[in-house]
Scaffold this motif. Structure first.
Motif, PDB file in Angstrom:
ATOM      1  N   LYS A 217       0.851  -1.182   0.000  1.00  0.00           N
ATOM      2  CA  LYS A 217       0.000   0.000   0.000  1.00  0.00           C
ATOM      3  C   LYS A 217       0.892   1.238   0.000  1.00  0.00           C
ATOM      4  O   LYS A 217       1.802   1.355   0.843  1.00  0.00           O
ATOM      5  N   ASP A 218       0.645   2.141  -0.938  1.00  0.00           N
ATOM      6  CA  ASP A 218       1.333   3.427  -0.926  1.00  0.00           C
ATOM      7  C   ASP A 218       0.684   4.269   0.172  1.00  0.00           C
ATOM      8  O   ASP A 218      -0.503   4.585   0.086  1.00  0.00           O
ATOM      9  N   VAL A 219       1.465   4.603   1.212  1.00  0.00           N
ATOM     10  CA  VAL A 219       0.855   5.259   2.372  1.00  0.00           C
ATOM     11  C   VAL A 219       0.417   6.697   2.064  1.00  0.00           C
ATOM     12  O   VAL A 219      -0.370   7.275   2.812  1.00  0.00           O
ATOM     13  N   ARG A 220       0.897   7.262   0.955  1.00  0.00           N
ATOM     14  CA  ARG A 220       0.478   8.631   0.612  1.00  0.00           C
ATOM     15  C   ARG A 220      -0.841   8.620  -0.147  1.00  0.00           C
ATOM     16  O   ARG A 220      -1.747   9.373   0.137  1.00  0.00           O
ATOM     17  N   SER A 221      -0.942   7.724  -1.140  1.00  0.00           N
ATOM     18  CA  SER A 221      -2.149   7.736  -1.989  1.00  0.00           C
ATOM     19  C   SER A 221      -3.177   6.690  -1.571  1.00  0.00           C
ATOM     20  O   SER A 221      -4.327   6.749  -1.995  1.00  0.00           O
ATOM     21  N   GLY A 222      -2.731   5.714  -0.781  1.00  0.00           N
ATOM     22  CA  GLY A 222      -3.641   4.632  -0.408  1.00  0.00           C
ATOM     23  C   GLY A 222      -3.735   3.551  -1.479  1.00  0.00           C
ATOM     24  O   GLY A 222      -4.404   2.535  -1.312  1.00  0.00           O
ATOM     25  N   GLU A 223      -3.036   3.773  -2.592  1.00  0.00           N
ATOM     26  CA  GLU A 223      -3.091   2.818  -3.724  1.00  0.00           C
ATOM     27  C   GLU A 223      -2.457   1.474  -3.325  1.00  0.00           C
ATOM     28  O   GLU A 223      -1.429   1.428  -2.662  1.00  0.00           O
ATOM     29  N   ILE A 224      -3.114   0.404  -3.751  1.00  0.00           N
ATOM     30  CA  ILE A 224      -2.600  -0.940  -3.456  1.00  0.00           C
ATOM     31  C   ILE A 224      -2.046  -1.533  -4.745  1.00  0.00           C
ATOM     32  O   ILE A 224      -2.699  -1.452  -5.802  1.00  0.00           O
ATOM     33  N   LYS A 225      -0.847  -2.110  -4.664  1.00  0.00           N
ATOM     34  CA  LYS A 225      -0.347  -2.825  -5.852  1.00  0.00           C
ATOM     35  C   LYS A 225       0.252  -4.152  -5.435  1.00  0.00           C
ATOM     36  O   LYS A 225       0.656  -4.333  -4.278  1.00  0.00           O
ATOM     37  N   GLU A 226       0.309  -5.069  -6.386  1.00  0.00           N
ATOM     38  CA  GLU A 226       0.832  -6.409  -6.096  1.00  0.00           C
ATOM     39  C   GLU A 226       2.209  -6.525  -6.725  1.00  0.00           C
ATOM     40  O   GLU A 226       2.406  -6.148  -7.888  1.00  0.00           O
ATOM     41  N   LEU A 227       3.156  -7.010  -5.946  1.00  0.00           N
ATOM     42  CA  LEU A 227       4.526  -7.155  -6.431  1.00  0.00           C
ATOM     43  C   LEU A 227       4.869  -8.640  -6.403  1.00  0.00           C
ATOM     44  O   LEU A 227       4.771  -9.277  -5.350  1.00  0.00           O
ATOM     45  N   ALA A 228       5.256  -9.182  -7.560  1.00  0.00           N
ATOM     46  CA  ALA A 228       5.591 -10.616  -7.616  1.00  0.00           C
ATOM     47  C   ALA A 228       6.980 -10.830  -7.019  1.00  0.00           C
ATOM     48  O   ALA A 228       7.951 -10.187  -7.446  1.00  0.00           O
ATOM     49  N   VAL A 229       7.064 -11.680  -6.000  1.00  0.00           N
ATOM     50  CA  VAL A 229       8.366 -12.006  -5.379  1.00  0.00           C
ATOM     51  C   VAL A 229       8.377 -13.497  -5.001  1.00  0.00           C
ATOM     52  O   VAL A 229       7.333 -14.100  -4.790  1.00  0.00           O
ATOM     53  N   ASP A 230       9.607 -14.026  -4.894  1.00  0.00           N
ATOM     54  CA  ASP A 230       9.752 -15.431  -4.484  1.00  0.00           C
ATOM     55  C   ASP A 230       9.996 -15.551  -2.984  1.00  0.00           C
ATOM     56  O   ASP A 230       9.872 -16.640  -2.423  1.00  0.00           O
ATOM     57  N   GLY A 231      10.385 -14.453  -2.385  1.00  0.00           N
ATOM     58  CA  GLY A 231      10.670 -14.511  -0.952  1.00  0.00           C
ATOM     59  C   GLY A 231      10.585 -13.138  -0.327  1.00  0.00           C
ATOM     60  O   GLY A 231      10.716 -12.111  -1.011  1.00  0.00           O
ATOM     61  N   VAL A 232      10.340 -13.121   0.993  1.00  0.00           N
ATOM     62  CA  VAL A 232      10.224 -11.860   1.734  1.00  0.00           C
ATOM     63  C   VAL A 232      11.104 -11.963   2.979  1.00  0.00           C
ATOM     64  O   VAL A 232      10.925 -12.881   3.789  1.00  0.00           O
ATOM     65  N   PHE A 233      12.046 -11.059   3.101  1.00  0.00           N
ATOM     66  CA  PHE A 233      12.907 -11.019   4.288  1.00  0.00           C
ATOM     67  C   PHE A 233      12.500  -9.813   5.123  1.00  0.00           C
ATOM     68  O   PHE A 233      12.503  -8.680   4.638  1.00  0.00           O
ATOM     69  N   ILE A 234      12.125 -10.081   6.365  1.00  0.00           N
ATOM     70  CA  ILE A 234      11.533  -9.034   7.196  1.00  0.00           C
ATOM     71  C   ILE A 234      12.553  -8.528   8.225  1.00  0.00           C
ATOM     72  O   ILE A 234      13.063  -9.304   9.035  1.00  0.00           O
ATOM     73  N   TYR A 235      12.846  -7.231   8.125  1.00  0.00           N
ATOM     74  CA  TYR A 235      13.795  -6.590   9.045  1.00  0.00           C
ATOM     75  C   TYR A 235      13.201  -5.282   9.546  1.00  0.00           C
ATOM     76  O   TYR A 235      13.637  -4.205   9.174  1.00  0.00           O
ATOM     77  N   VAL A 236      12.158  -5.393  10.362  1.00  0.00           N
ATOM     78  CA  VAL A 236      11.474  -4.185  10.830  1.00  0.00           C
ATOM     79  C   VAL A 236      11.754  -3.930  12.313  1.00  0.00           C
ATOM     80  O   VAL A 236      10.897  -3.458  13.044  1.00  0.00           O
ATOM     81  N   GLY A 237      12.974  -4.234  12.726  1.00  0.00           N
ATOM     82  CA  GLY A 237      13.363  -3.950  14.102  1.00  0.00           C
ATOM     83  C   GLY A 237      13.270  -5.187  14.983  1.00  0.00           C
ATOM     84  O   GLY A 237      13.063  -6.303  14.490  1.00  0.00           O
ATOM     85  N   THR A 238      13.425  -4.946  16.254  1.00  0.00           N
ATOM     86  CA  THR A 238      13.542  -6.067  17.190  1.00  0.00           C
ATOM     87  C   THR A 238      12.634  -5.863  18.398  1.00  0.00           C
ATOM     88  O   THR A 238      12.145  -4.753  18.640  1.00  0.00           O
ATOM     89  N   GLU A 239      12.425  -6.957  19.116  1.00  0.00           N
ATOM     90  CA  GLU A 239      11.650  -6.905  20.365  1.00  0.00           C
ATOM     91  C   GLU A 239      12.446  -7.562  21.470  1.00  0.00           C
ATOM     92  O   GLU A 239      13.158  -8.542  21.232  1.00  0.00           O
ATOM     93  N   ALA A 240      12.277  -7.042  22.668  1.00  0.00           N
ATOM     94  CA  ALA A 240      13.082  -7.513  23.803  1.00  0.00           C
ATOM     95  C   ALA A 240      12.675  -8.907  24.255  1.00  0.00           C
ATOM     96  O   ALA A 240      11.490  -9.229  24.305  1.00  0.00           O
ATOM     97  N   ASN A 241      13.660  -9.720  24.589  1.00  0.00           N
ATOM     98  CA  ASN A 241      13.405 -11.025  25.215  1.00  0.00           C
ATOM     99  C   ASN A 241      13.369 -10.832  26.732  1.00  0.00           C
ATOM    100  O   ASN A 241      14.297 -11.203  27.452  1.00  0.00           O
ATOM    101  N   SER A 242      12.300 -10.224  27.207  1.00  0.00           N
ATOM    102  CA  SER A 242      12.306  -9.774  28.600  1.00  0.00           C
ATOM    103  C   SER A 242      11.353 -10.545  29.505  1.00  0.00           C
ATOM    104  O   SER A 242      11.230 -10.236  30.681  1.00  0.00           O
ATOM    105  N   SER A 243      10.685 -11.583  28.961  1.00  0.00           N
ATOM    106  CA  SER A 243       9.597 -12.202  29.736  1.00  0.00           C
ATOM    107  C   SER A 243      10.063 -12.802  31.072  1.00  0.00           C
ATOM    108  O   SER A 243       9.300 -12.797  32.041  1.00  0.00           O
ATOM    109  N   LEU A 244      11.308 -13.293  31.140  1.00  0.00           N
ATOM    110  CA  LEU A 244      11.779 -13.899  32.401  1.00  0.00           C
ATOM    111  C   LEU A 244      11.812 -12.883  33.545  1.00  0.00           C
ATOM    112  O   LEU A 244      11.803 -13.255  34.711  1.00  0.00           O
ATOM    113  N   LEU A 245      11.878 -11.619  33.191  1.00  0.00           N
ATOM    114  CA  LEU A 245      12.026 -10.580  34.224  1.00  0.00           C
ATOM    115  C   LEU A 245      10.702  -9.916  34.598  1.00  0.00           C
ATOM    116  O   LEU A 245      10.686  -8.972  35.404  1.00  0.00           O
ATOM    117  N   ALA A 246       9.604 -10.422  34.043  1.00  0.00           N
ATOM    118  CA  ALA A 246       8.299  -9.801  34.313  1.00  0.00           C
ATOM    119  C   ALA A 246       8.042  -9.728  35.820  1.00  0.00           C
ATOM    120  O   ALA A 246       8.269 -10.703  36.542  1.00  0.00           O
TER     121      ALA A 246
END
Ligand code: NAP
Length: 307
Positions: A217-246
């Motif tokens: 989705k183009d966040v400016r226009s809202g337009e949706i397009k489909e992109l043909a790909v064979d794979g998706v590598f996701i690198y949108v940051g990290t989350e803490a492994n903090s549950s043991l310390l709750a």
């Protein structure tokens, strides 16, 4: 049961450095690691900003060297998940893989893990075209068309690594400007196999048996397009492994532990080192530095206990 001086939870750069320093300080030390040593650094193809390696060093190689160095001085590594961490009259009880041990002090260095995008298709195609580790899975995508999601150091670095195998790599970023370090940005801009898709977010990952396309989705226009790909590598940051310390320590809004620059927490004898700690810069060098600082604090804490 013998009471250990120190238990370190997590065998990434922070934990392994703590293991090295603690063993050299003659503390009876045990380190828990649930997978391969090295944490997130071990799934980075090449690390170019850790001093002492002018040509860069492979993440797995640096991790193995750190583990070897800690073990050479007597740090014991137990390859197991830690299920529970509890306060105990003698310090802390660590429950793991059906066993338990007690340590006078704990350095929690469990780091962080990849953040999920949370879109339709992500879970379903994990391992069938969706990946969070280019070093692990890149070679399966020879001559493929790939999308890397994110605009930070990890996305840009790993996209460049993927061009070794893929014929085309799209970097899909939600803004018009990258967050990655300038030197990495320039290399990506100069790489002919990389094309940027700006101002775009992933709506869905689609396919039959494996990934075939992504809906953007183009966040400016809202337009949706489909992109043909064979794979998706996701690198949108990290989350803490903090549950043991709750319930034991304070967290920031993203789940990272609020500890002092000296790694101390409000719980006497509990220290938090590396990416898990709220800090301005998460790198191998700052994690390693935390590990060393934490052990200095543990030594002070243990000598006060013995007075
Ligand atoms: P990061 O720096 O937090 O970057 C995350 C990227 O993902 C940002 O560009 C962010 O966009 C984007 N993003 C976050 N949530 C999203 C969502 N829901 N949908 C789409 N995009 C989203 O994370 P990172 O690159 O994994 O790096 C983590 C830490 O490791 C950083 O401190 C980094 O410096 C370090 N690291 C360093 C190196 C190196 O020095 N060579 C290599 C790898 C990692 P916005 O920019 O719009 O926020």
């Amino acid at each position: 049961m013998a009471i250990r001086d120190l238990a370190i939870i997590g065998g990434g750069p922070a934990g392994l450095t703590a293991g090295l320093y603690a063993a050299r300080a003659a503390l009876d030390t045990v380190l828990f690691e649930r997978g391969m040593p090295g944490g997130q650094a071990a799934s980075t193809e090449k690390i170019e900003n850790y001093p002492g390696f002018p040509e860069g060093i492979g993440g797995p190689e640096l991790a193995m060297k750190m583990a070897e160095q800690a073990q050479r001085f007597g740090c014991e590594i137990i390859y197991s998940d830690v299920d529970k961490l509890e306060r105990d009259e003698n310090g802390f009880k660590i429950i793991y893989g059906g066993s338990e041990l007690v340590a006078k002090a704990v350095i929690m260095a469990a780091g962080a893990r990849p953040r999920y995008l949370g879109v339709k298709g992500e879970k379903e195609f994990h391992g069938r075209g969706v990946s969070y580790c280019a070093t692990c899975d890149g070679a399966f995508f020879r001559d493929a068309t790939l999308a890397v999601i994110g605009g930070g150091d990890a996305a840009v670095e790993e996209a460049m690594f993927l061009t070794k195998f893929a014929s085309k790599v799209y970097i899909v970023h939600r803004r018009g400007e990258l967050r990655a370090a300038k030197v990495l940005q320039q290399r990506a801009f100069d790489n002919e196999k990389i094309e940027f898709v700006w101002h775009s977010t992933v709506q869905e990952i689609k396919g039959e048996q494996k990934v075939e396309s992504i809906l953007l989705k183009d966040v400016r226009s809202g337009e949706i397009k489909e992109l043909a790909v064979d794979g998706v590598f996701i690198y949108v940051g990290t989350e803490a492994n903090s549950s043991l310390l709750a319930g034991m320590v304070k967290f920031d809004e993203n789940g990272y532990v609020i500890a002092g620059e000296d790694t101390s927490t409000e719980v006497p004898g509990l220290f938090v080192a590396g990416d898990l700690r709220k800090k301005p810069l998460r790198q191998v060098i700052t994690a390693a530095a935390d590990g060393a600082v934490a052990v200095a604090q543990v030594e002070k804490y243990l000598s006060a206990l013995n007075k």
